[in-house]
Design an enzyme around this catalytic site. Structure first.
Site, PDB file in Angstrom:
ATOM      1  N   CYS A   1       0.811  -1.227   0.000  1.00  0.00           N
ATOM      2  CA  CYS A   1       0.000   0.000   0.000  1.00  0.00           C
ATOM      3  C   CYS A   1       0.844   1.277   0.000  1.00  0.00           C
ATOM      4  CB  CYS A   1      -0.963  -0.017   1.186  1.00  0.00           C
ATOM      5  SG  CYS A   1      -0.275  -0.735   2.690  1.00  0.00           S
TER       6      CYS A   1
ATOM      7  N   GLY B   1      -3.517  -0.481   7.849  1.00  0.00           N
ATOM      8  CA  GLY B   1      -2.543  -1.167   7.002  1.00  0.00           C
ATOM      9  C   GLY B   1      -2.081  -2.479   7.587  1.00  0.00           C
TER      10      GLY B   1
ATOM     11  N   HIS C   1      -2.385   6.438   4.006  1.00  0.00           N
ATOM     12  CA  HIS C   1      -0.935   6.517   4.223  1.00  0.00           C
ATOM     13  C   HIS C   1      -0.398   7.805   3.590  1.00  0.00           C
ATOM     14  CE1 HIS C   1      -1.147   2.517   5.669  1.00  0.00           C
ATOM     15  NE2 HIS C   1      -0.579   1.861   4.670  1.00  0.00           N
TER      16      HIS C   1
ATOM     17  N   ASN D   1      -4.969   3.483   1.757  1.00  0.00           N
ATOM     18  CA  ASN D   1      -4.280   2.191   1.766  1.00  0.00           C
ATOM     19  C   ASN D   1      -5.203   1.002   1.572  1.00  0.00           C
ATOM     20  OD1 ASN D   1      -4.888   3.223   4.559  1.00  0.00           O
ATOM     21  ND2 ASN D   1      -4.488   1.094   5.085  1.00  0.00           N
TER      22      ASN D   1
HETATM   23  N1  LIG Z   1      -4.686  -3.584   5.164  1.00  0.00           N
HETATM   24  C1  LIG Z   1      -4.072  -2.978   4.150  1.00  0.00           C
HETATM   25  O1  LIG Z   1      -4.055  -1.736   4.046  1.00  0.00           O
HETATM   26  C2  LIG Z   1      -3.369  -3.784   3.084  1.00  0.00           C
HETATM   27  C3  LIG Z   1      -2.918  -3.119   1.952  1.00  0.00           C
HETATM   28  C4  LIG Z   1      -2.280  -3.842   0.939  1.00  0.00           C
HETATM   29  C5  LIG Z   1      -2.115  -5.191   1.074  1.00  0.00           C
HETATM   30  N2  LIG Z   1      -2.552  -5.835   2.198  1.00  0.00           N
HETATM   31  C6  LIG Z   1      -2.363  -7.293   2.261  1.00  0.00           C
HETATM   32  O2  LIG Z   1      -3.645  -7.890   2.118  1.00  0.00           O
HETATM   33  C7  LIG Z   1      -3.715  -9.097   2.862  1.00  0.00           C
HETATM   34  C8  LIG Z   1      -4.871  -9.038   3.846  1.00  0.00           C
HETATM   35  O3  LIG Z   1      -4.664  -7.962   4.740  1.00  0.00           O
HETATM   36  P1  LIG Z   1      -5.787  -7.498   5.773  1.00  0.00           P
HETATM   37  O4  LIG Z   1      -5.273  -6.219   6.302  1.00  0.00           O
HETATM   38  O5  LIG Z   1      -7.125  -7.549   5.132  1.00  0.00           O
HETATM   39  O6  LIG Z   1      -5.694  -8.684   6.876  1.00  0.00           O
HETATM   40  P2  LIG Z   1      -6.789  -9.165   7.933  1.00  0.00           P
HETATM   41  O7  LIG Z   1      -7.739  -8.074   8.260  1.00  0.00           O
HETATM   42  O8  LIG Z   1      -6.020  -9.798   9.027  1.00  0.00           O
HETATM   43  O9  LIG Z   1      -7.628 -10.330   7.137  1.00  0.00           O
HETATM   44  C9  LIG Z   1      -7.036 -11.559   6.812  1.00  0.00           C
HETATM   45  C10 LIG Z   1      -7.998 -12.472   6.067  1.00  0.00           C
HETATM   46  O10 LIG Z   1      -7.322 -13.712   5.792  1.00  0.00           O
HETATM   47  C11 LIG Z   1      -8.126 -14.802   6.317  1.00  0.00           C
HETATM   48  N3  LIG Z   1      -7.252 -15.872   6.806  1.00  0.00           N
HETATM   49  C12 LIG Z   1      -6.354 -15.824   7.819  1.00  0.00           C
HETATM   50  N4  LIG Z   1      -5.754 -17.025   7.966  1.00  0.00           N
HETATM   51  C13 LIG Z   1      -6.286 -17.847   7.047  1.00  0.00           C
HETATM   52  C14 LIG Z   1      -6.100 -19.208   6.687  1.00  0.00           C
HETATM   53  N5  LIG Z   1      -5.191 -19.978   7.323  1.00  0.00           N
HETATM   54  N6  LIG Z   1      -6.811 -19.732   5.670  1.00  0.00           N
HETATM   55  C15 LIG Z   1      -7.717 -18.983   5.004  1.00  0.00           C
HETATM   56  N7  LIG Z   1      -7.960 -17.668   5.298  1.00  0.00           N
HETATM   57  C16 LIG Z   1      -7.254 -17.112   6.298  1.00  0.00           C
HETATM   58  C17 LIG Z   1      -8.935 -14.197   7.439  1.00  0.00           C
HETATM   59  O11 LIG Z   1     -10.070 -14.996   7.683  1.00  0.00           O
HETATM   60  P3  LIG Z   1     -10.766 -15.094   9.153  1.00  0.00           P
HETATM   61  O12 LIG Z   1     -11.543 -13.827   9.326  1.00  0.00           O
HETATM   62  O13 LIG Z   1     -11.651 -16.288   9.045  1.00  0.00           O
HETATM   63  O14 LIG Z   1      -9.673 -15.241  10.148  1.00  0.00           O
HETATM   64  C18 LIG Z   1      -9.272 -12.832   6.838  1.00  0.00           C
HETATM   65  O15 LIG Z   1     -10.340 -12.958   5.936  1.00  0.00           O
HETATM   66  C19 LIG Z   1      -2.342  -9.257   3.545  1.00  0.00           C
HETATM   67  O16 LIG Z   1      -1.552 -10.113   2.757  1.00  0.00           O
HETATM   68  C20 LIG Z   1      -1.818  -7.840   3.573  1.00  0.00           C
HETATM   69  O17 LIG Z   1      -0.411  -7.790   3.609  1.00  0.00           O
HETATM   70  C21 LIG Z   1      -3.207  -5.169   3.190  1.00  0.00           C
END
Ligand SMILES: NC(=O)c1ccc[n+]([C@@H]2O[C@H](COP(=O)([O-])OP(=O)(O)OC[C@H]3O[C@@H](n4cnc5c(N)ncnc54)[C@H](OP(=O)(O)O)[C@@H]3O)[C@@H](O)[C@H]2O)c1
Length: 368
Positions: free
Chosen positions: A160, A192, A259, A346
Site C-alpha cells: 500500500c 494497514g 498513508h 491504503n
Molecule cells: N490492510 C491494508 O491496508 C493492506 C494493503 C495492501 C495489502 N494488504 C495485504 O492484504 C492481505 C490481507 O490484509 P488485511 O489487512 O485484510 O488482513 P486481515 O484483516 O487480518 O484479514 C485476513 C484475512 O485472511 C483470512 N485468513 C487468515 N488465515 C487464514 C487461513 N489460514 N486460511 C484462510 N484464510 C485465512 C482471514 O479470515 P478469518 O476472518 O476467518 O480469520 C481474513 O479474511 C495481507 O496479505 C496484507 O499484507 C493489506
C-alpha cells in the site's frame, strides 16, 4: 475486448472477512463487469453465513450488502471456486503462498494483495495507474508452469505505501526522464496492519517508527513497477534502464485509513524541472486504465492540491472513492531536487481497488 453487453464474470474473494476483504465485498457486490459468487476465509469463518462470520468485525460505514449477507463462507479450497473467472485474494501472507499457487495450478486467475508473489520473476506486480502493460507477461507465466496451463495466472498488486509513491514517480519519469534518487518517509495508517492491528495502548498518543519489512518493499517493488518488460515479454527489467536508488523510512501513526508520505527526488537530467513544471506534469498524467474507460478508474490519477496544508488523510483519503493519489506541497529540495507530500487510501487504491482495477484492465485486454 469486453463490451458493456458481455455477461458478468463470476468472481470470488479469498480473505473475504478481513480489512481488505470487506473492501472487496463493497466494490464487487454491485459491479458492472463482475458477479460475486464465492467467499473464502479461515476455518474459523468457513461454514458461516457472511453476516455471521463478520459479526462484530464489520468495520465499514456501509452495511453488509443485501446480496452478500447470506453467502456461506467457504474454506479457501479450489473446489468451491471453480466456477469463478477471477479470484481476488485478501489473504494473510501465511496462507496466501500455498493457496494462491494451488488456485493457479487449477487454472484459476488470481489477483492478489499479498506479498508472496510480488517479486516472482513470472508474476506481474501492477499498480493499475502505472504499469498495466506488465499483464503481457501472462502467456509466458502460463507456459512456464509445470505442467503449463492455458487460463490461470497470478497477478499481484503492490504494497500500500509503495502504491502511493510510485504513481507520482511514474508521472515524473514520463515527463522529465529517469529519476536518480528517491527518499521516502511514510506516516502509515493503523488499518494497514489488518484487523485488529496494533494495540490501542501502543498507538494512541504515539508514533511507532518500525513497520516490519515495509521499507524493503518500497525500495524493491518500486523498481519492478517502474521498470519495463523485456522485448520478448518474458522478464521484467527491474528498471535496468536507470540507476534509480530508493530509500524508505516507515512509521505507524494514529490514523485509521490513509498513508501519507513525504518524498524527495532527484532527476538524472539537469537542470531539474521547476515546481511549476511538476505541478503541470502531475495534473496532465493519465494511464491506460483511464484510457480504456475502466469502471473503477479515477477521473484524476493524481490530484494536486493548491492548499498549503493538504493532502491530509481524514480530508482527502475518500476523494474519488480512494481510487487516485493526492499530492501537495511541491517545492524545491535543497538536498535532492524536488520534494512533495503524497497520500494514498491504503485499503482502496493501496489494496482492493488496485486488484479490482487490474482485473478490469485484464478484461478489457482479453486476459479474462
Ligand atoms: N490492510 C491494508 O491496508 C493492506 C494493503 C495492501 C495489502 N494488504 C495485504 O492484504 C492481505 C490481507 O490484509 P488485511 O489487512 O485484510 O488482513 P486481515 O484483516 O487480518 O484479514 C485476513 C484475512 O485472511 C483470512 N485468513 C487468515 N488465515 C487464514 C487461513 N489460514 N486460511 C484462510 N484464510 C485465512 C482471514 O479470515 P478469518 O476472518 O476467518 O480469520 C481474513 O479474511 C495481507 O496479505 C496484507 O499484507 C493489506
Amino acid at each position: 475486448m469486453s463490451s458493456s453487453n458481455s455477461p458478468k464474470v463470476k468472481v470470488g474473494v479469498l480473505g473475504a472477512t478481513g480489512t481488505v476483504g470487506q473492501r472487496f465485498i463493497l466494490q464487487l457486490s454491485s459491479h458492472p463487469n463482475f458477479e460475486l459468487v464465492a467467499l473464502g476465509a479461515s476455518s474459523a469463518s468457513a461454514g458461516k453465513r457472511y453476516i455471521d462470520a463478520v459479526a462484530g468485525r464489520w468495520k465499514q460505514v456501509h452495511p453488509v450488502p443485501e446480496n452478500v449477507r447470506d453467502l456461506v463462507v467457504q474454506a479457501c479450497e479450489v473446489d468451491a471456486f471453480r466456477q469463478c473467472g477471477v479470484v481476488f485474494s485478501g489473504l494473510d501472507s501465511g496462507p496466501a503462498g500455498p493457496v494462491e499457487e494451488a488456485f493457479r495450478a487449477a487454472n484459476l486467475r488470481v489477483f492478489s494483495n499479498a506479498k508472496n508473489y510480488r517479486m516472482d520473476p513470472l508474476c506481474p506486480l501492477i499498480v493499475p495507474l502505472v504499469n498495466t502493460d506488465h499483464l503481457d507477461i501472462i502467456p509466458h507465466q502460463r507456459a512456464s508452469l509445470s505442467p503449463p496451463i492455458d487460463q490461470g495466472y497470478i497477478v499481484t498488486n503492490a504494497n500500500c505505501s509503495t502504491t502511493g509513491v510510485v504513481v507520482v514517480l511514474k508521472a515524473l519519469e514520463n515527463a522529465f526522464g529517469p529519476l536518480d534518487k528517491v527518499l521516502v518517509t511514510t506516516l502509515q495508517a493503523i488499518s494497514g496492519g489488518g484487523y485488529p492491528g496494533v494495540s490501542s495502548m501502543d498507538i494512541v498518543d504515539n508514533v511507532v517508527p518500525l513497520i516490519s519489512g515495509e521499507e524493503g518493499k518500497i525500495e524493491t517493488e518500486t523498481l519492478k513497477i517502474l521498470g519495463g518488460l523485456t522485448s520478448d515479454k518474458k522478464a521484467f527489467d527491474n528498471h535496468a534502464s536507470g540507476p534509480l536508488a530508493v530509500s524508505a523510512h516507515c512509521n505507524r501513526v494514529p490514523v485509521i485509513d490513509g498513508h501519507l508520505a513525504t518524498v524527495s527526488v532527484s532527476f538524472a537530467k539537469k537542470p531539474a524541472p521547476s515546481p511549476e513544471e511538476i505541478v503541470k506534469a502531475l495534473r496532465a498524467y493519465r494511464c491506460e486504465a483511464q484510457e480504456l474507460g475502466c469502471h473503477s478508474a479515477p477521473e484524476f490519477a493524481i490530484t494536486v492540491h493548491d492548499e498549503p496544508d493538504r493532502p491530509q488523510p481524514r480530508l482527502d483519503r475518500d476523494w474519488q472513492n480512494g481510487a487516485g493519489v493526492n499530492v501537495g506541497r511541491i517545492r524545491e529540495c535543497p538536498v535532492l531536487d524536488i520534494k512533495f507530500v503524497s497520500l494514498v487510501n491504503n485499503v482502496m487504491l493501496g489494496a482492493a481497488t488496485s486488484s479490482v482495477l487490474n482485473a478490469e484492465v485484464a478484461l478489457k485486454k482479453g486476459y479474462l
